[in-house]
Design a protein around this motif. Structure first.
Motif, PDB file in Angstrom:
ATOM      1  N   HIS A  92       0.841  -1.198   0.000  1.00 34.51           N
ATOM      2  CA  HIS A  92       0.000   0.000   0.000  1.00 34.51           C
ATOM      3  C   HIS A  92       0.873   1.244   0.000  1.00 34.51           C
ATOM      4  O   HIS A  92       1.634   1.494   0.937  1.00 34.51           O
ATOM      5  CB  HIS A  92      -0.913  -0.006   1.226  1.00 34.51           C
ATOM      6  CG  HIS A  92      -2.002  -1.036   1.174  1.00 34.51           C
ATOM      7  ND1 HIS A  92      -3.345  -0.723   1.155  1.00 34.51           N
ATOM      8  CD2 HIS A  92      -1.947  -2.397   1.130  1.00 34.51           C
ATOM      9  CE1 HIS A  92      -4.066  -1.836   1.107  1.00 34.51           C
ATOM     10  NE2 HIS A  92      -3.234  -2.868   1.102  1.00 34.51           N
ATOM     11  N   ILE A  93       0.747   2.043  -1.089  1.00 38.00           N
ATOM     12  CA  ILE A  93       1.530   3.261  -1.231  1.00 38.00           C
ATOM     13  C   ILE A  93       0.614   4.481  -1.112  1.00 38.00           C
ATOM     14  O   ILE A  93      -0.556   4.338  -0.745  1.00 38.00           O
ATOM     15  CB  ILE A  93       2.297   3.261  -2.569  1.00 38.00           C
ATOM     16  CG1 ILE A  93       1.332   3.151  -3.753  1.00 38.00           C
ATOM     17  CG2 ILE A  93       3.307   2.124  -2.596  1.00 38.00           C
ATOM     18  CD1 ILE A  93       1.979   3.339  -5.116  1.00 38.00           C
ATOM     19  N   GLU A  94       1.141   5.655  -1.423  1.00 39.41           N
ATOM     20  CA  GLU A  94       0.341   6.866  -1.268  1.00 39.41           C
ATOM     21  C   GLU A  94      -0.753   6.954  -2.330  1.00 39.41           C
ATOM     22  O   GLU A  94      -0.814   6.164  -3.268  1.00 39.41           O
ATOM     23  CB  GLU A  94       1.229   8.111  -1.316  1.00 39.41           C
ATOM     24  CG  GLU A  94       1.989   8.320  -2.608  1.00 39.41           C
ATOM     25  CD  GLU A  94       3.373   7.724  -2.567  1.00 39.41           C
ATOM     26  OE1 GLU A  94       3.502   6.551  -2.984  1.00 39.41           O
ATOM     27  OE2 GLU A  94       4.335   8.414  -2.156  1.00 39.41           O
ATOM     28  N   ASN A  95      -1.620   7.950  -2.172  1.00 36.00           N
ATOM     29  CA  ASN A  95      -2.687   8.257  -3.135  1.00 36.00           C
ATOM     30  C   ASN A  95      -3.668   7.103  -3.326  1.00 36.00           C
ATOM     31  O   ASN A  95      -4.180   6.890  -4.432  1.00 36.00           O
ATOM     32  CB  ASN A  95      -2.099   8.662  -4.497  1.00 36.00           C
ATOM     33  CG  ASN A  95      -1.188   9.866  -4.404  1.00 36.00           C
ATOM     34  OD1 ASN A  95      -1.478  10.805  -3.663  1.00 36.00           O
ATOM     35  ND2 ASN A  95      -0.083   9.845  -5.123  1.00 36.00           N
ATOM     36  N   ASN A  96      -3.921   6.354  -2.260  1.00 34.98           N
ATOM     37  CA  ASN A  96      -4.863   5.228  -2.302  1.00 34.98           C
ATOM     38  C   ASN A  96      -4.480   4.189  -3.343  1.00 34.98           C
ATOM     39  O   ASN A  96      -5.332   3.496  -3.907  1.00 34.98           O
ATOM     40  CB  ASN A  96      -6.302   5.707  -2.572  1.00 34.98           C
ATOM     41  CG  ASN A  96      -6.840   6.566  -1.451  1.00 34.98           C
ATOM     42  OD1 ASN A  96      -6.643   6.265  -0.282  1.00 34.98           O
ATOM     43  ND2 ASN A  96      -7.500   7.649  -1.803  1.00 34.98           N
ATOM     44  N   GLN A  97      -3.192   4.045  -3.591  1.00 38.04           N
ATOM     45  CA  GLN A  97      -2.717   3.092  -4.581  1.00 38.04           C
ATOM     46  C   GLN A  97      -2.027   1.903  -3.919  1.00 38.04           C
ATOM     47  O   GLN A  97      -1.545   1.997  -2.783  1.00 38.04           O
ATOM     48  CB  GLN A  97      -1.744   3.769  -5.556  1.00 38.04           C
ATOM     49  CG  GLN A  97      -2.392   4.812  -6.444  1.00 38.04           C
ATOM     50  CD  GLN A  97      -1.411   5.457  -7.397  1.00 38.04           C
ATOM     51  OE1 GLN A  97      -0.231   5.106  -7.433  1.00 38.04           O
ATOM     52  NE2 GLN A  97      -1.882   6.416  -8.184  1.00 38.04           N
ATOM     53  N   ILE A  98      -1.991   0.794  -4.656  1.00 43.05           N
ATOM     54  CA  ILE A  98      -1.261  -0.391  -4.207  1.00 43.05           C
ATOM     55  C   ILE A  98      -0.404  -0.919  -5.352  1.00 43.05           C
ATOM     56  O   ILE A  98      -0.745  -0.751  -6.532  1.00 43.05           O
ATOM     57  CB  ILE A  98      -2.201  -1.516  -3.711  1.00 43.05           C
ATOM     58  CG1 ILE A  98      -3.129  -1.985  -4.831  1.00 43.05           C
ATOM     59  CG2 ILE A  98      -2.972  -1.084  -2.476  1.00 43.05           C
ATOM     60  CD1 ILE A  98      -3.905  -3.262  -4.509  1.00 43.05           C
TER      61      ILE A  98
END
Length: 547
Positions: free
Chosen positions: A249-255
């Motif tokens: 799980h990374i920033e900006n609601n991204q994976i």
């Protein structure tokens, strides 16, 4: 035709603008600012061909820049939660973290885009005076009078599909150096030539590989947990192949959603790409992705042979560094830290040799074999061969036991196990297996290869020599189709290879080279070892932005 090329002289020529190549360049200039150092990158820009998980152990960054946190590095998402799941067809079982050897912990590690890390490293390198030339594919080695490697040919453009010079032909340049560092990543084309020429893999185990496929998804905010790291094993691969997945799980609601298939699988009907798409249909995964959207896709081979497969790393005129050397820690799914450290060690060796007007970089081999890289890889050296021999449960039980003992007492209870066959030789004949029938992708969670390929920004000029060279054009149909049901049409994650029926009865092998993601799987897995991957024109291939 007779080709006349200009040449440029450097102290060190580095082939590849990945983590190892850039780390070597930076360290060289840190140790001796007067050295002339150049990095040649085949992608359109540094980072455009970099695809990795990635959770990075910052040990390499610490060596290069102890103050990397204050330098604006794109390394800022610390791992907050570490999860290991065993998947079944419909459910999952979380494995307790305390059962995992300490080396498996991601405490203190960071989720990163290695493409962006490399772009940042390139900026730091240029500030130190390193010359970086993107879009410069290195197509040939240049040999000296004594047979040593003295340089590379880079930047040749403008041949048509038949190999003839067009009006826009550019012969490229020869870039010569006191030392040439090959930092091409897994299954590098020049590295392969050097290993064969100098027999660097003599008395070593065969290198092993996996195919890593990755998508970036934007998911709904309520499901996003910044810093969470999940690894899964088991379904859907089962007994068909080794491998597993990662979800970061990374920033900006991204994976980052990735899937790795070990390329020593036997069933020629298996499609690693379709196994990845099938995996996303698991309730645990489809629930996470529901309401989200895929925004990027890519694929790349991963070296998995480990300690016993590392070739001799120095050769007359230079050395092999990074993933080209096979420094990935398979259980940790990490190689970037070792890649960076190897570049640093090579730089230290070069500076000493240049100062003493020395010769071959034997000291680099010695440094690496006694470094933290060696300590990292020795502990896990038997996990891959145990997985190959006994399957997933063997890796989980015997492999974990071996890692625990190595971690606690400093030795491996199984010694050093061998790999046996290479991945091409592991492919079984089609008559011994049942065809695997995969469901059609739904277009919501799973996708066909060509649709996904469009999310990699891949591009090749079609009027150029095919960079996927067949040693014998008859083999795909006369041998591979007859014996192995031509697995190239399934193992390629980009739909490069097809078997087309002419008049509904005469099969023809077609290569769609413009689709190529530069993953190198075909060079590795072809059961007849009939395909050789070469560099196309510089700047071509995928253009990854955040991988």
């Amino acid at each position: 035709m007779d080709i006349v090329r200009e040449s440029m002289e450097y102290d060190v020529v580095i082939v590849g603008g990945g983590p190892s190549g850039l780390s070597a360049a930076i360290k060289l200039k840190q140790l001796n600012a007067d050295l002339q150092v150049v990095v040649l990158e085949k992608g359109s820009e540094v980072g455009s061909h970099i695809l990795s998980g990635a959770v990075i152990d910052p040990i390499g960054l610490n060596e290069l820049f102890p103050d990397w946190k204050d330098r604006g590095s794109p390394v800022n998402i610390e791992v907050t939660e570490d999860r290991f799941l065993m998947l079944g067809p419909a459910g999952s079982l979380r494995m307790p973290n305390f059962l995992m050897p300490p080396l498996m912990s991601n405490h203190g590690n960071y989720i990163v885009s290695m493409a962006n890390v490399c772009r940042w490293l390139a900026t730091e390198a240029e500030e130190l005076g390193v010359e970086i030339f993107p879009g410069m594919a290195c197509s040939e080695l240049v040999f000296g009078e004594s047979g040593e490697i003295k340089g590379v040919v880079a930047g040749e453009f403008g041949k048509d599909k038949d190999g003839n010079a067009t009006d826009g032909y550019e012969p490229g340049m020869e870039l010569h150096g006191k030392y040439i560092l090959l930092a091409e990543g897994a299954r590098g084309s020049l590295t392969k030539q050097v290993v064969n020429k100098f027999r660097l893999d003599e008395n070593k185990e065969p290198q092993k590989f996996g195919l890593g496929m990755k998508e970036i998804w934007e998911i709904t905010p309520d499901k996003h947990k910044l810093g969470q790291v999940t690894h899964t094993m088991g379904w859907p691969l089962g007994k068909n192949a080794g491998g597993g997945s990662f979800i970061y799980h990374i920033e900006n609601n991204q994976i980052y959603l990735g899937f790795v298939v070990h390329l020593n699988y036997q069933n020629p009907y298996l499609s690693p790409y379709m196994e990845f798409q099938k995996f996303k249909g698991h309730p645990k995964i489809s629930e996470l992705l529901e309401g989200g959207k895929r925004i990027a896709y890519g694929a790349r081979a991963i070296s998995e042979g480990g300690w016993q497969s590392i070739p001799k790393l120095s050769f007359p005129g230079g050395a092999i560094i990074g993933c080209a050397a096979g420094l990935v820690n398979v259980p940790r799914i990490k190689g970037n830290h070792n890649a960076m450290l190897s570049g640093i060690l090579a730089a230290e060796s070069i500076v000493k040799e240049i100062a003493s007007k020395g010769g071959e970089l034997i000291s680099y081999d010695h440094l690496l074999k006694s470094s933290v890289i060696a300590a990292d890889l020795k502990k896990v050296r038997n996990v891959k061969p145990l997985w190959t021999k006994f399957g997933l449960m063997g890796a989980l039980t015997l492999g974990a036991l071996d890692m625990w003992v190595a971690n606690l007492f400093g030795f491996n209870i199984f010694g050093t196990l061998g790999h046996g066959k290479n991945d091409a030789e592991s492919t079984g004949e089609a008559k011994n297996f049942k065809e695997i029938l995969y469901s059609k992708p739904d277009g919501k969670v799973s996708f066909d290869r060509l649709t996904n390929l469009s999310f990699s920004s891949t591009n090749h000029e079609e009027n150029q020599p095919c960079h996927l060279d067949l040693k014998d054009e008859n083999v795909p149909i006369a041998v591979n189709l007859q014996k192995f049901s031509e697995p190239a049409q399934r193992y390629c994650p980009a739909g490069v290879y097809e078997v087309i029926l002419e008049n509904e009865k005469d099969p023809r092998f077609q290569i769609n080279a413009q689709n190529c993601l530069h993953c190198k799987t075909c060079d590795i897995k072809d059961p007849s070892q009939n395909i050789t991957w070469r560099t196309p024109q510089g700047g071509e291939g995928p253009n990854y932005s955040n991988m």
